[in-house]
Enzyme design. Structure first.
Site, PDB file in Angstrom:
ATOM      1  N   PRO A 299      42.901   0.132 -23.573  1.00 46.53           N
ATOM      2  CG  PRO A 299      41.203  -0.913 -22.504  1.00 46.53           C
ATOM      3  CD  PRO A 299      41.296   0.602 -23.082  1.00 46.53           C
TER       4      PRO A 299
ATOM      5  CG  ASP B 218      38.809   0.654 -26.495  1.00 45.53           C
ATOM      6  OD1 ASP B 218      39.336  -0.023 -24.900  1.00 45.53           O
ATOM      7  OD2 ASP B 218      38.909   2.382 -26.923  1.00 45.53           O
ATOM      8  CG  HIS B 219      40.077  -6.157 -24.520  1.00 38.32           C
ATOM      9  ND1 HIS B 219      38.787  -6.619 -24.172  1.00 38.32           N
ATOM     10  CD2 HIS B 219      41.041  -7.188 -24.377  1.00 38.32           C
ATOM     11  CE1 HIS B 219      38.333  -7.761 -24.539  1.00 38.32           C
ATOM     12  NE2 HIS B 219      39.811  -8.272 -23.578  1.00 38.32           N
ATOM     13  NE  ARG B 220      38.292   2.449 -23.018  1.00 31.58           N
ATOM     14  CZ  ARG B 220      38.929   3.546 -23.422  1.00 31.58           C
ATOM     15  NH1 ARG B 220      39.039   4.297 -22.585  1.00 31.58           N
ATOM     16  NH2 ARG B 220      38.889   3.605 -24.758  1.00 31.58           N
TER      17      ARG B 220
END
Ligand code: CAO
Length: 555
Positions: free
Chosen positions: A353, A527-529
């Site tokens: 994401p 990376d939005h995680r």
């Protein structure tokens, strides 16, 4: 306890069949009638049962072996008296005759009612052994097709076996009397052909032979006969079938797949109950050849090569367009590096994401410093590039925001206390990412020098795997080419990448007036995680501060 050699029984007209599956191994306890191996001809597949109960002592066949009637499959230490039929191969051979009936019948099967000359010829379902109400699972011909004698017309399946029903006559198929899903029995009208019919005299004889053999089998061997029949019939390709797990396909489709090297268990069946048809094999092959899909073996060779056709994601298939319809075309295979990097990029684009923040950094003073440094170092032969400064600036930002220098490992984050920076290099073979190690310990001059060497090696196709591994963060610079912003794809397992475009002189408001400043466009994908938007904005802002006043690197 007696050692019993279990042999291949009478398998009808087939001289040799191939062992395609071993269902037991040494040490297994087998029951009488239990299936031991699956064999396959080009027309039928069948399981060979054990005529005795006991413990398997020795396997005498391996996958791919050719066997025929009388071949020893394995040696069993027999438990009790049931060994008798097995040790008497003659009896055993005689016994399973009905089992072979569907097999023997298949190639010679459909009996033509009109034996000669031209005109309509009716083709009926032949003797298919003990099986009743078998289901038509595949129709292999269509009206208008020219049919040869013994050409398979349909595939039928009982709960115990699958077999192809061939035509006993040649001619043009006028009418097909069955469709997928119908149930048929011996004597049912299957098709009407127009043309020169060929009476299937030998076929009829062979068909007749099977029941004769059964009828003449001594009463004492009737039980093993039935056992063999049942076992032969075990649902080798039944969908969700019991012990076997083979793909659900007819023997000819299996043969077709084998010839093409298609892994059948990766082919999605479109037939009845998910059965794999010849068309499915063809479609699969085309998809692999066009690069729209990959076999598991291909994916394993190029580890990141996943998501080829998108079928595993439930996506609609890739559009298939005949471009030649619209104009002249030329087709060229992609190079190895492009294929590998493409597969990696696809996985990373789909799986991460990712979000991209765009920003500008004022590099007016830094560029002036770079130009003067290069003038001073003209004789050294090492040209300091903007990218080398960017690497140093990024290391400072990565140290301040360590999650940008981490990797995801399940639910944990692995923080790396080393700063190896990868940089995207455009090469004639495609995109490569050489890695400069320990950038925190190196000066801009050394980084520039190493970058020059690695970029040359990349362009010459001489980069070793070690020189492309271990990066903790990557920079992709299009600054020498142009553009304003772009959205680079993260180079997993890294969690962020910085894209840089061409710096341009821009009017910047200094609070009182517009002043000309050299502005460098930055595009940070993260990376939005792992990283939050606020952290990404801070990272970019910090990077901008360093680039506008490089003395901050020292802080
Ligand atoms: N703004 C303005 N000019 C820039 C610049 C920037 N951000 N970055 C570099 N330049 C200038 C350089 O100063 C140089 O000018 P001079 O020849 O006048 O000194 C010129 O552009 C060429 O630089 P370069 O590209 O050879 O050197 P580099 O250190 O900037 O980059 C390398 C090296 C290997 C990264 C580069 O050659 C390359 O391959 N870039 C492409 C990377 C890429 O494909 N990324 C996309 C990946 S996603 O598909």
């Amino acid at each position: 306890m007696a050692l019993v050699e279990v042999q291949v029984p009478d398998i009808g007209d087939f001289d040799e069949v191939t062992v395609i599956e071993l269902m037991v191994k040494v040490g297994d306890t087998v029951k009488a009638e239990q299936s031991l191996i699956t064999v396959e001809s080009d027309k039928a597949s069948m399981e060979i049962p054990s005529s005795t109960a006991g413990v398997v002592k020795e396997m005498r066949v391996a996958l791919g072996d050719k066997v025929k009637q009388g071949s020893i499959v394995l040696v069993v230490e027999a438990a009790g008296a049931v060994a008798a039929p097995a040790v008497a191969p003659a009896a055993a051979v005689a016994a399973p005759a009905p089992a072979s009936a569907p097999v023997a019948v298949a190639p010679v099967a459909a009996v033509a009612a009109a034996p000669a000359a031209s005109g309509p010829v009716q083709v009926f379902v032949p003797d298919i052994g003990d099986f009743k109400d078998v289901v038509v699972i595949e129709v292999m011909v269509k009206p208008g097709d020219t049919i040869k004698v013994e050409q398979s017309l349909i595939t039928v399946e009982s709960d115990k076996a699958s077999m192809e029903i061939p035509s006993s006559a040649a001619g043009v198929l006028k009418e097909l009397k069955v469709k997928v899903g119908d149930t048929v029995n011996i004597g049912d009208l299957l098709a009407v052909l127009e043309g020169t019919a060929v009476a299937a005299a030998p076929a009829a004889a062979a068909v007749a032979a099977a029941p004769v053999a059964v009828a003449s089998a001594p009463a004492a061997v009737q039980t093993p006969v039935a056992a063999a029949a049942a076992a032969v019939a075990a649902p080798a390709h039944a969908p969700g079938g019991n012990t076997v797990g083979l793909p659900h396909a007819s023997p000819s489709v299996r043969k077709f797949a084998r010839e093409l090297g298609v892994p059948l268990d990766e082919v999605k069946g479109s037939g009845l109950k998910g059965r794999i048809t010849a068309d499915d094999v063809q479609t699969f092959t085309k998809a692999v050849m066009s690069g729209a899909a990959q076999t598991k073996a291909q994916a394993a060779k190029a580890p990141a090569a996943s998501g080829g056709g998108g079928s595993e994601l439930g996506l609609i298939p890739w559009p298939k367009v005949d471009f030649a319809k619209f104009g002249p075309i030329e087709r060229k295979e992609m190079g190895r590096i492009k294929k590998i990097s493409g597969a990696n990029l696809l996985r990373n684009a789909i799986m991460i994401p990712a979000v991209t923040n765009h920003d500008d950094a004022d590099i007016t003073d830094l560029e002036a410093f770079r130009v003067s440094t290069n003038k001073e170092n003209e004789k050294s032969g090492v040209k300091v590039t903007m990218l080398a400064f960017l690497i140093k600036a990024c290391v400072a930002a990565l140290k301040k925001y360590p999650e940008f220098n981490s990797s995801l490992d399940g639910d944990a984050l692995v923080y790396k206390n080393y700063w190896h920076i990868g940089f995207a290099a455009d090469t004639p073979n495609g995109l490569m990412v050489p890695v400069i190690r320990d950038c925190d310990k190196k000066g801009v001059l050394q980084i520039s020098q190493e970058m020059g060497e690695l970029a040359k090696k990349a362009r010459d196709g001489k980069l070793g795997p070690a020189e492309m591994s271990g990066a903790t963060f990557t920079i992709s610079s299009l600054g020498g080419i142009g553009g304003k912003y772009f959205t680079p794809i993260i180079n997993a397992p890294e969690v962020a990448i910085l894209g840089v475009c061409k710096s341009t002189m821009e009017p910047v408001w200094d609070g009182k007036q517009f002043v000309p400043r050299l502005m460098l466009p930055l595009s940070l994908t993260w990376d939005h995680r792992v990283i939050d938007g606020a952290a990404a904005a801070r990272f970019n802002a910090f990077l901008g501060q360093i680039l506008s006043d490089f003395r901050r690197v020292l802080l």
